[in-house]
Design a protein around this motif. Structure first.
Motif, PDB file in Angstrom:
ATOM      1  N   ILE A  11     -15.071 -58.639 -14.598  1.00 29.74           N
ATOM      2  CA  ILE A  11     -14.929 -57.232 -14.990  1.00 29.74           C
ATOM      3  C   ILE A  11     -16.124 -56.438 -14.481  1.00 29.74           C
ATOM      4  O   ILE A  11     -15.976 -55.325 -13.956  1.00 29.74           O
ATOM      5  N   GLY A  12     -17.306 -57.022 -14.603  1.00 29.61           N
ATOM      6  CA  GLY A  12     -18.505 -56.341 -14.116  1.00 29.61           C
ATOM      7  C   GLY A  12     -18.444 -56.069 -12.633  1.00 29.61           C
ATOM      8  O   GLY A  12     -18.808 -54.989 -12.166  1.00 29.61           O
ATOM      9  N   ARG A  13     -17.974 -57.051 -11.877  1.00 30.76           N
ATOM     10  CA  ARG A  13     -17.847 -56.855 -10.422  1.00 30.76           C
ATOM     11  C   ARG A  13     -16.776 -55.820 -10.097  1.00 30.76           C
ATOM     12  O   ARG A  13     -16.967 -54.939  -9.259  1.00 30.76           O
ATOM     13  N   ASP A  14     -15.621 -55.908 -10.776  1.00 29.33           N
ATOM     14  CA  ASP A  14     -14.491 -55.040 -10.450  1.00 29.33           C
ATOM     15  C   ASP A  14     -14.690 -53.595 -10.908  1.00 29.33           C
ATOM     16  O   ASP A  14     -14.193 -52.663 -10.280  1.00 29.33           O
ATOM     17  N   HIS A  15     -15.382 -53.402 -12.025  1.00 29.66           N
ATOM     18  CA  HIS A  15     -15.512 -52.066 -12.607  1.00 29.66           C
ATOM     19  C   HIS A  15     -16.941 -51.531 -12.538  1.00 29.66           C
ATOM     20  O   HIS A  15     -17.264 -50.549 -13.201  1.00 29.66           O
ATOM     21  N   HIS A  16     -17.771 -52.170 -11.744  1.00 29.53           N
ATOM     22  CA  HIS A  16     -19.146 -51.715 -11.504  1.00 29.53           C
ATOM     23  C   HIS A  16     -19.938 -51.571 -12.800  1.00 29.53           C
ATOM     24  O   HIS A  16     -20.666 -50.596 -12.986  1.00 29.53           O
ATOM     25  N   CYS A  17     -19.793 -52.553 -13.675  1.00 31.28           N
ATOM     26  CA  CYS A  17     -20.586 -52.600 -14.903  1.00 31.28           C
ATOM     27  C   CYS A  17     -21.877 -53.341 -14.580  1.00 31.28           C
ATOM     28  O   CYS A  17     -21.848 -54.514 -14.223  1.00 31.28           O
ATOM     29  N   HIS A  18     -23.007 -52.634 -14.707  1.00 38.87           N
ATOM     30  CA  HIS A  18     -24.288 -53.244 -14.369  1.00 38.87           C
ATOM     31  C   HIS A  18     -25.112 -53.577 -15.605  1.00 38.87           C
ATOM     32  O   HIS A  18     -25.954 -54.458 -15.560  1.00 38.87           O
ATOM     33  N   THR A  19     -24.900 -52.863 -16.693  1.00 34.69           N
ATOM     34  CA  THR A  19     -25.667 -53.093 -17.910  1.00 34.69           C
ATOM     35  C   THR A  19     -24.728 -53.538 -19.028  1.00 34.69           C
ATOM     36  O   THR A  19     -23.503 -53.385 -18.930  1.00 34.69           O
ATOM     37  N   LEU A  20     -25.307 -54.086 -20.088  1.00 35.64           N
ATOM     38  CA  LEU A  20     -24.496 -54.466 -21.242  1.00 35.64           C
ATOM     39  C   LEU A  20     -23.828 -53.244 -21.861  1.00 35.64           C
ATOM     40  O   LEU A  20     -22.717 -53.323 -22.375  1.00 35.64           O
ATOM     41  N   GLU A  21     -24.489 -52.104 -21.789  1.00 41.80           N
ATOM     42  CA  GLU A  21     -23.894 -50.881 -22.330  1.00 41.80           C
ATOM     43  C   GLU A  21     -22.678 -50.459 -21.509  1.00 41.80           C
ATOM     44  O   GLU A  21     -21.713 -49.918 -22.054  1.00 41.80           O
ATOM     45  N   ASP A  22     -22.692 -50.702 -20.206  1.00 39.84           N
ATOM     46  CA  ASP A  22     -21.511 -50.444 -19.373  1.00 39.84           C
ATOM     47  C   ASP A  22     -20.336 -51.291 -19.848  1.00 39.84           C
ATOM     48  O   ASP A  22     -19.201 -50.818 -19.921  1.00 39.84           O
ATOM     49  N   PHE A  23     -20.606 -52.557 -20.165  1.00 40.38           N
ATOM     50  CA  PHE A  23     -19.554 -53.439 -20.676  1.00 40.38           C
ATOM     51  C   PHE A  23     -19.042 -52.938 -22.024  1.00 40.38           C
ATOM     52  O   PHE A  23     -17.843 -52.959 -22.286  1.00 40.38           O
ATOM     53  N   ALA A  24     -19.958 -52.488 -22.900  1.00 40.35           N
ATOM     54  CA  ALA A  24     -19.556 -51.967 -24.210  1.00 40.35           C
ATOM     55  C   ALA A  24     -18.684 -50.724 -24.042  1.00 40.35           C
ATOM     56  O   ALA A  24     -17.676 -50.562 -24.737  1.00 40.35           O
ATOM     57  N   THR A  25     -19.031 -49.863 -23.114  1.00 38.08           N
ATOM     58  CA  THR A  25     -18.233 -48.669 -22.844  1.00 38.08           C
ATOM     59  C   THR A  25     -16.863 -49.070 -22.308  1.00 38.08           C
ATOM     60  O   THR A  25     -15.844 -48.495 -22.705  1.00 38.08           O
ATOM     61  N   PHE A  26     -16.820 -50.054 -21.421  1.00 40.31           N
ATOM     62  CA  PHE A  26     -15.562 -50.553 -20.886  1.00 40.31           C
ATOM     63  C   PHE A  26     -14.645 -51.005 -22.027  1.00 40.31           C
ATOM     64  O   PHE A  26     -13.465 -50.654 -22.068  1.00 40.31           O
ATOM     65  N   VAL A  27     -15.182 -51.781 -22.967  1.00 40.77           N
ATOM     66  CA  VAL A  27     -14.380 -52.276 -24.093  1.00 40.77           C
ATOM     67  C   VAL A  27     -13.994 -51.117 -25.013  1.00 40.77           C
ATOM     68  O   VAL A  27     -12.845 -51.001 -25.435  1.00 40.77           O
ATOM     69  N   ARG A  28     -14.941 -50.250 -25.319  1.00 37.66           N
ATOM     70  CA  ARG A  28     -14.696 -49.124 -26.227  1.00 37.66           C
ATOM     71  C   ARG A  28     -13.551 -48.238 -25.717  1.00 37.66           C
ATOM     72  O   ARG A  28     -12.710 -47.788 -26.490  1.00 37.66           O
ATOM     73  N   GLU A  29     -13.509 -48.003 -24.419  1.00 36.39           N
ATOM     74  CA  GLU A  29     -12.469 -47.150 -23.836  1.00 36.39           C
ATOM     75  C   GLU A  29     -11.093 -47.802 -23.846  1.00 36.39           C
ATOM     76  O   GLU A  29     -10.088 -47.122 -23.711  1.00 36.39           O
ATOM     77  N   ARG A  30     -11.051 -49.115 -24.003  1.00 38.72           N
ATOM     78  CA  ARG A  30      -9.775 -49.830 -23.952  1.00 38.72           C
ATOM     79  C   ARG A  30      -9.297 -50.352 -25.307  1.00 38.72           C
ATOM     80  O   ARG A  30      -8.279 -51.028 -25.372  1.00 38.72           O
ATOM     81  N   LEU A  31     -10.008 -50.030 -26.367  1.00 38.10           N
ATOM     82  CA  LEU A  31      -9.558 -50.443 -27.706  1.00 38.10           C
ATOM     83  C   LEU A  31      -8.320 -49.645 -28.093  1.00 38.10           C
ATOM     84  O   LEU A  31      -8.297 -48.424 -27.972  1.00 38.10           O
ATOM     85  N   ARG A  32      -7.309 -50.345 -28.545  1.00 42.68           N
ATOM     86  CA  ARG A  32      -6.052 -49.708 -28.956  1.00 42.68           C
ATOM     87  C   ARG A  32      -5.666 -50.222 -30.334  1.00 42.68           C
ATOM     88  O   ARG A  32      -5.905 -51.376 -30.684  1.00 42.68           O
ATOM     89  N   ILE A  33      -5.019 -49.359 -31.100  1.00 43.24           N
ATOM     90  CA  ILE A  33      -4.529 -49.725 -32.422  1.00 43.24           C
ATOM     91  C   ILE A  33      -3.011 -49.709 -32.378  1.00 43.24           C
ATOM     92  O   ILE A  33      -2.398 -48.760 -31.896  1.00 43.24           O
TER      93      ILE A  33
END
Length: 167
Positions: free
Chosen positions: A32-54
């Motif tokens: 995911i980091g390679r594909d979505h250009h996530c360089h920091t742990l906060e980038d990963f957290a933002t990636f997850v936060r944007e994709r949370l669904r209820i």
């Protein structure tokens, strides 16, 4: 009237299957980091936060829970590589890899709770996951006291639980 007896948490060895799941989650987040250009742990957290669904039931979807579990495994992996922490499992069985512990000092980090709090209840003035990780590395090295940490989801045998309740 029946009362439930609390089940004590006992440390146990991770099963082969649990280790495999953790390794797969870490690899998935590296991709995911390679594909979505996530360089920091906060980038990963933002990636997850944007994709949370209820779902319609009011619960998080299985895919959302899988993303949170993956971020937990990935954050734990980054922390393990920089400290003396190891993954431990407990009884009753909970999410594998949700707890890290230093075998010599017994410092413990409740990673799943830290991730859930950070991803779901994110506020602009809170420290980033990278800052939290750096503080935990300093704490494990002995440079920082438990009360100075950015998170309450830790346990230190010298200070006890820091606003953390074990059910």
């Amino acid at each position: 009237m029946t009362t439930k007896v609390a089940t004590p948490l006992r440390i146990r060895a991770l099963t082969r299957r649990e280790k495999t799941v953790i390794r797969q989650d870490v690899k998935r987040f590296e991709k995911i980091g390679r594909d979505h250009h996530c360089h920091t742990l906060e980038d990963f957290a933002t990636f997850v936060r944007e994709r949370l669904r209820i779902a319609d039931t009011g619960q998080f979807t299985p895919k959302s829970l899988q993303l949170v579990g993956g971020l937990t495994a990935y954050f734990g992996d980054r922390l393990i590589r920089a400290t003396d922490f190891i993954r431990i499992a407990t009884t009753p069985q909970a999410a594998p890899g949700w707890m890290l512990r230093d075998p010599s000092t017994f410092q413990t980090v409740f990673v799943l709770d830290l991730i859930i709090e950070h991803v779901i209840a994110m506020h602009p003035w809170e420290p980033t996951l990278d800052d939290i990780r750096d503080e935990l590395v300093d704490w494990n090295a002995g440079y920082t006291e438990t009360v100075e940490l950015f998170t309450d989801h830790v346990w230190d045998p010298d200070t006890g639980l820091n606003d953390y309740l074990v059910a």
